[in-house]
Scaffold this active site. Structure first.
Site, short mmCIF file in Angstrom:
data_model
loop_
_atom_site.label_atom_id
_atom_site.label_comp_id
_atom_site.label_asym_id
_atom_site.label_seq_id
_atom_site.Cartn_x
_atom_site.Cartn_y
_atom_site.Cartn_z
N ASP A 111 -13.60 12.99 24.82
CA ASP A 111 -14.75 13.40 25.47
C ASP A 111 -16.17 13.43 24.97
OD1 ASP A 111 -16.32 14.67 27.34
OD2 ASP A 111 -15.30 16.58 27.48
N ASP A 138 -20.56 9.78 29.43
CA ASP A 138 -19.57 10.79 29.44
C ASP A 138 -18.22 10.27 29.67
OD1 ASP A 138 -18.34 13.27 29.35
OD2 ASP A 138 -18.85 13.67 31.54
#
Length: 571
Positions: free
Chosen positions: A211, A419
């Protein structure tokens, strides 16, 4: 008619340069260049062989070199201006064409020019991780991280015993949360790719979602656990010495934006993270040893700070059945790459390559040994005070050759976030609506809109169930994202093919994998999730503050010859 021999011969002055081939490469051959000066206006500069002029007309009264800078300076402005315009247009076209070529390059770095000189003298401390794809879970939920640390309402109350499990309420605060390592994952239905790390001594493997929008790495923790999913491996069990006290600098870093008062007398450092998909994780900070494989095959062990998560809520409880936590890759000081860089173990440079095929997942790395510097398109990395995510400034979005109206955008709406914690991509509402309008002409005899399919907002149905986006990609056009580059005159283009914004769902329909982001983040930011990051090597250079990409098959870096280690085999 006088004989030519009766004419006085012009006085000649000449220079001959002979260049021999290098000893190690005689195939280059030799070159001979002759420079000749003469009173005769017909004498010229020759190379290897010369031919007499065939034009019998008399010579001009004086010699002029067409490439002379002096002659160019004497031209009229009306002549110079068109030339400058043509040069500018040619430069712009060359930049666009060369950029398209960059996207077609593979991970062949062997001939890449090394910016630091001799590559053999460089530090080889680059960590390489394989990435894996998550199997289908069947729930159809969309994962969207971009976590925010929340304030601890009662954190000032001292603890009377070294009890780890301390439920905390929330107030206000904001930190956007979001190395070769193998990577795995899928977009529909679960989204996200994951890798593994070994924690503790003896080292035990844990699968973690990668992440780039998260600040804190955490694993599910038996502290004891209040609400945890079954997970892929047994819960991490901390010892008393593993728990970090509030006076630790990383606890200060984690809680600096929280509204609650700092608690020096507490026996642990609490945290709570709320993610954009409304899931959350709560726990305490711990410090333990991790074992990392360097790309050259050797092993590095280092003590790092991470979250010991004992209370998970929401969508995390579904996805953690396949993984054990989250690997933070953001710019935050507490993220794993930043910690390793602060210890001087590796450079704070992160790269990920998410494969598009269903067999391999791709790879992730920390360090700069696998960065093809000269092959990549680079844009400046924006520095945000309230976010540690990776952002760049977007100037224009095109669907094919048609420009998408971004609406009355503000300066911040020009930002785009990369992202890996998000399954899909998101556009601000007005830009999203205009994109959907551009797709209205897609319906044809081949596919039609299917409003009964609610798996995603926009889906099309074919006469027979589709197996791959490739079956209908000819009906769609690529998305072209233009970024502001270091030179304001030119822009960098990231081309996203139909496979980068379309998915095939379980009904065999093709659906738009770009969603309305009016309620995501601040509602005015573009977000590129995993669906649009596939098939590209992305590099986040925190040393030089820039972001780069290049088209790749994401099989493995060419300089990495060994097989990825098995996570379940002891180190």
């Amino acid at each position: 008619m006088a004989d030519e021999t009766d004419e006085p011969s012009p006085h000649l002055t000449g220079i001959v340069i002979i260049t021999l081939p290098p000893p190690d490469n005689p195939s280059f051959g030799k070159t001979i260049t002759a420079f000749t000066l003469s009173d005769n206006p017909f004498s010229s500069t020759t190379s290897q062989s010369t031919h007499p002029p065939t034009d019998p007309s008399p010579p001009p009264p004086r010699r002029q070199s067409p490439s002379s800078l002096g002659n160019f300076s004497h031209r009229r402005p009306s002549t110079i201006l068109p030339i400058l315009c043509i040069c500018f247009i040619a430069l712009y076209c060359w930049s666009s064409i060369s950029q398209e070529e960059v996207f077609r390059l593979r991970d062949d770095f062997d001939n890449d020019d090394d910016d630091d000189g001799d590559h053999k003298n460089k530090s080889r401390t680059t960590f390489l991780f394989p990435l894996y794809r998550k199997p289908y879970g069947g729930n159809g939920d969309v994962e969207l991280k971009l976590g925010r640390l929340r304030g601890l309402k009662d954190s000032a109350m001292p603890m009377r015993a070294p009890k780890i499990n301390k439920k905390s309420a929330s107030a206000t605060s904001k930190i956007d949360s979001a190395s070769v390592i193998p990577v795995g994952g899928n977009i529909y239905l679960d989204g996200l790719y994951y890798t593994y790390l070994h924690f503790g001594n003896p080292p035990r493997p844990y699968f973690l979602d990668i992440d780039t929008g998260s600040d804190l790495t955490w694993v599910q923790c038996d502290a004891p656990c209040t609400s945890c999913a079954k997970g892929a491996h047994p819960f991490y069990k901390p010892g008393k010495d593993n728990i970090i006290l509030p006076k630790d600098s990383y606890c200060h870093e984690l809680q600096k934006n929280q509204m609650s008062k700092h608690c020096e007398s507490c026996l642990q450092c609490d945290y709570e993270i709320e993610y954009a998909d409304h899931s959350s994780s709560m726990g305490v900070l711990a410090r333990d040893e991790i074992s990392l494989n360097i790309a050259n095959g050797s092993l590095v062990k280092s003590k790092v700070v991470f979250g010991c998560a004992y209370d998970q809520q929401g969508l995390l409880l579904n996805t953690l059945g396949k993984t054990d936590g989250i690997l933070s890759l953001s710019r935050a000081k507490i993220s794993l790459p930043s910690q390793l860089a602060s210890e001087g173990i590796t450079k704070n440079i992160i790269g990920h390559c998410l494969a598009t095929d269903t067999v391999s997942g791709g790879y992730l790395f920390f360090g700069d040994d696998f960065v093809p510097h000269s092959q990549m398109a680079w844009v400046p990395m924006l520095q945000s005070l309230d976010s540690n995510s990776y952002q760049a400034e977007i100037m224009e979005v095109n669907y094919g050759s048609r420009q998408i109206d971004l609406g009355n955008v503000k300066a911040r709406q020009r930002n785009i976030i990369f992202d890996t914690g998000s399954s899909y991509s998101y556009f601000p509402e007005e830009a999203y609506n205009n994109l959907v309008t551009s797709l209205n002409d897609i319906s044809s005899e081949s596919i039609v809109l299917d409003t009964s399919d609610t798996s995603l907002p926009i889906c099309w149905r074919s006469k027979s169930p589709l197996r791959s986006v490739k079956d209908v990609k000819m009906l769609f056009k690529p998305l072209n994202l233009h970024f502001r580059s270091k030179w304001w005159i030119l822009s960098r283009k990231l081309q996203i093919p139909p496979e980068g914004y379309l998915v095939i769902n379980r009904k065999g329909n093709v659906c738009l994998g770009i969603l309305n982001g009016n309620k995501v983040h601040d509602g005015s930011t573009f977000i590129l999730g995993d669906i649009s990051l596939q098939g590209l090597l992305f590099v986040y250079d925190n040393v030089n503050k820039k972001i780069g990409w290049v088209r790749s098959d994401c099989a493995r870096p060419r300089r990495f010859e060994s097989n990825f280690p098995n996570p379940d085999v002891g180190l």
